[in-house]
Design a protein around this motif. Structure first.
Motif, mmCIF file in Angstrom:
data_model
loop_
_atom_site.group_PDB
_atom_site.id
_atom_site.type_symbol
_atom_site.label_atom_id
_atom_site.label_comp_id
_atom_site.label_asym_id
_atom_site.label_seq_id
_atom_site.Cartn_x
_atom_site.Cartn_y
_atom_site.Cartn_z
ATOM 1 N N SER A 7 0.812 -1.074 0.040
ATOM 2 C CA SER A 7 0.057 -0.022 -0.011
ATOM 3 C C SER A 7 0.751 1.260 -0.102
ATOM 4 O O SER A 7 1.454 1.719 0.970
ATOM 5 C CB SER A 7 -0.796 0.186 1.340
ATOM 6 N N LYS A 25 -6.528 8.708 0.966
ATOM 7 C CA LYS A 25 -7.087 7.257 0.901
ATOM 8 C C LYS A 25 -8.468 7.407 0.895
ATOM 9 O O LYS A 25 -9.111 7.942 2.130
ATOM 10 C CB LYS A 25 -6.534 6.378 1.662
ATOM 11 N N LEU A 28 -9.441 2.007 4.089
ATOM 12 C CA LEU A 28 -8.195 1.435 4.486
ATOM 13 C C LEU A 28 -8.088 0.055 3.724
ATOM 14 O O LEU A 28 -7.213 -0.784 4.424
ATOM 15 C CB LEU A 28 -8.251 1.480 5.781
ATOM 16 N N LEU A 30 -6.693 -2.542 1.077
ATOM 17 C CA LEU A 30 -5.533 -2.779 0.127
ATOM 18 C C LEU A 30 -5.829 -2.216 -1.187
ATOM 19 O O LEU A 30 -7.051 -2.753 -1.905
ATOM 20 C CB LEU A 30 -5.204 -4.426 0.024
ATOM 21 N N ILE A 52 2.589 -7.566 4.668
ATOM 22 C CA ILE A 52 1.875 -6.146 4.546
ATOM 23 C C ILE A 52 3.039 -5.208 4.551
ATOM 24 O O ILE A 52 3.469 -4.797 5.540
ATOM 25 C CB ILE A 52 0.721 -5.736 5.504
ATOM 26 N N ALA A 54 3.244 -1.584 4.278
ATOM 27 C CA ALA A 54 2.448 -0.325 4.329
ATOM 28 C C ALA A 54 3.131 0.535 5.507
ATOM 29 O O ALA A 54 3.555 0.249 6.455
ATOM 30 C CB ALA A 54 1.063 -0.691 4.462
ATOM 31 N N MET A 58 -4.004 -0.535 8.100
ATOM 32 C CA MET A 58 -4.792 -1.096 6.981
ATOM 33 C C MET A 58 -6.022 -1.996 7.504
ATOM 34 O O MET A 58 -5.868 -2.326 8.510
ATOM 35 C CB MET A 58 -4.007 -1.848 5.838
ATOM 36 N N ASP A 59 -6.861 -1.997 6.571
ATOM 37 C CA ASP A 59 -8.186 -2.816 7.061
ATOM 38 C C ASP A 59 -7.690 -4.337 6.606
ATOM 39 O O ASP A 59 -7.793 -4.611 5.486
ATOM 40 C CB ASP A 59 -9.414 -2.474 6.214
ATOM 41 N N GLN A 72 2.983 -7.542 9.512
ATOM 42 C CA GLN A 72 3.123 -6.004 9.184
ATOM 43 C C GLN A 72 4.714 -5.692 8.945
ATOM 44 O O GLN A 72 5.194 -5.616 9.960
ATOM 45 C CB GLN A 72 2.392 -5.276 10.375
#
Length: 267
Positions: A7, A25, A28, A30, A52, A54, A58-59, A72
């Motif tokens: 992201s 954004k 949230l 991807l 992830i 980012a 994020m969701d 993460q």
């Protein structure tokens, strides 16, 4: 199979009609087809780890419910691939903890026009988040015991020392991030669910036990009262210590409950 999901949409400015490339954004999730890619890989039945990449929360609700693991990785830099491989193959242990709270959906966030703290951060969350500030898993198992305070009654301008013993119950050396939190149980105004008052990253060899101590200062027990003054009130406090925060979401994810102990402020 590791699926790296990226992201790169960051920033504070941008126009709504061009949100996908100008910075802001709209949600949230991807971006692009990345969640569809994850769904397709998981649908094959292959054990899948979602990595992830980012710089913000994020969701990850779908990934949490369907992937075998979620990492993460933030923006790990040019050595990130090597670091990730060493972690995945057990050469070293995971020890990172989240510095922010991950909500389940954008609907759980207050409107930007609302400048109160209600519903914001782990301190004032009202709905259960996906992952809470301070959350993180490890290959190792750590146990906590013998929580104690230097005094059970604290006077004005006095500090109190919170101590606990931490044991590495595994066969691998690793780092544990010991976290201490405080909650005012008798405040005259609305206060946080709990506040981080200290943390310490400690390296423990297999089977090693170490005592960790946190100095809770008088200022950390203060509140902002109805008149806007920073004051210390008499009353009971709860101190918590463990490898995560004292919330029910993290307790459900880890199967562990942090230790707690009460003390009283008398003025």
């Amino acid at each position: 199979v590791c699926v790296g999901l990226n992201s790169m949409i960051e920033g504070e400015e941008g126009d709504e009609g061009n949100s996908r490339i100008s910075g802001d954004k709209v949600d949230l999730l991807l971006p692009g087809l990345q969640n569809q890619l994850l769904e397709a890989v998981v649908a094959t039945g292959t054990p899948t780890i979602a990595v992830i990449l980012a710089g913000s929360a994020m969701d990850l609700t779908w990934a949490q419910g369907h992937a075998d693991a979620v990492i993460q990785a933030w923006y790990p830099g040019p050595e990130g691939g090597i670091a990730l491989a060493e972690l995945l193959f057990g050469k070293t242990d995971f020890s990172g903890r989240l510095p922010v709270t991950f909500v389940k959906h954008t609907d759980d966030l207050p409107a930007f026009e609302d400048y109160t703290m209600t519903g914001r951060t782990y301190r004032f969350m009202e709905k259960d988040p996906l992952y809470t500030f301070g959350y993180g898993l490890s290959y190792n198992e750590y146990s906590y015991s013998d929580i104690s305070l230097s005094k059970s009654v604290v006077g004005a301008d006095e500090n109190v020392t919170l101590s606990v013993k931490v044991t590495n119950d595994s066969t691998m050396a690793g780092r544990e991030v010991v976290q201490a939190y405080l909650k005012d149980l008798d405040a005259s105004v609305r206060v946080a669910n709990y506040n981080l008052v200290g943390f310490m990253s400690i390296l423990l060899q297999p089977g090693e036990t170490r005592e960790v101590a946190f100095e809770i200062e008088s200022d950390q027990m203060c509140i902002v009262d109805a008149e806007g003054e920073f004051v210390l009130e008499a009353g009971k406090f709860a101190a918590f210590v463990g490898g995560t925060g004292p919330d029910k979401v993290t307790e459900s994810l880890t199967g562990k409950k942090v230790l707690s102990i009460d003390f009283e402020v008398k003025l």
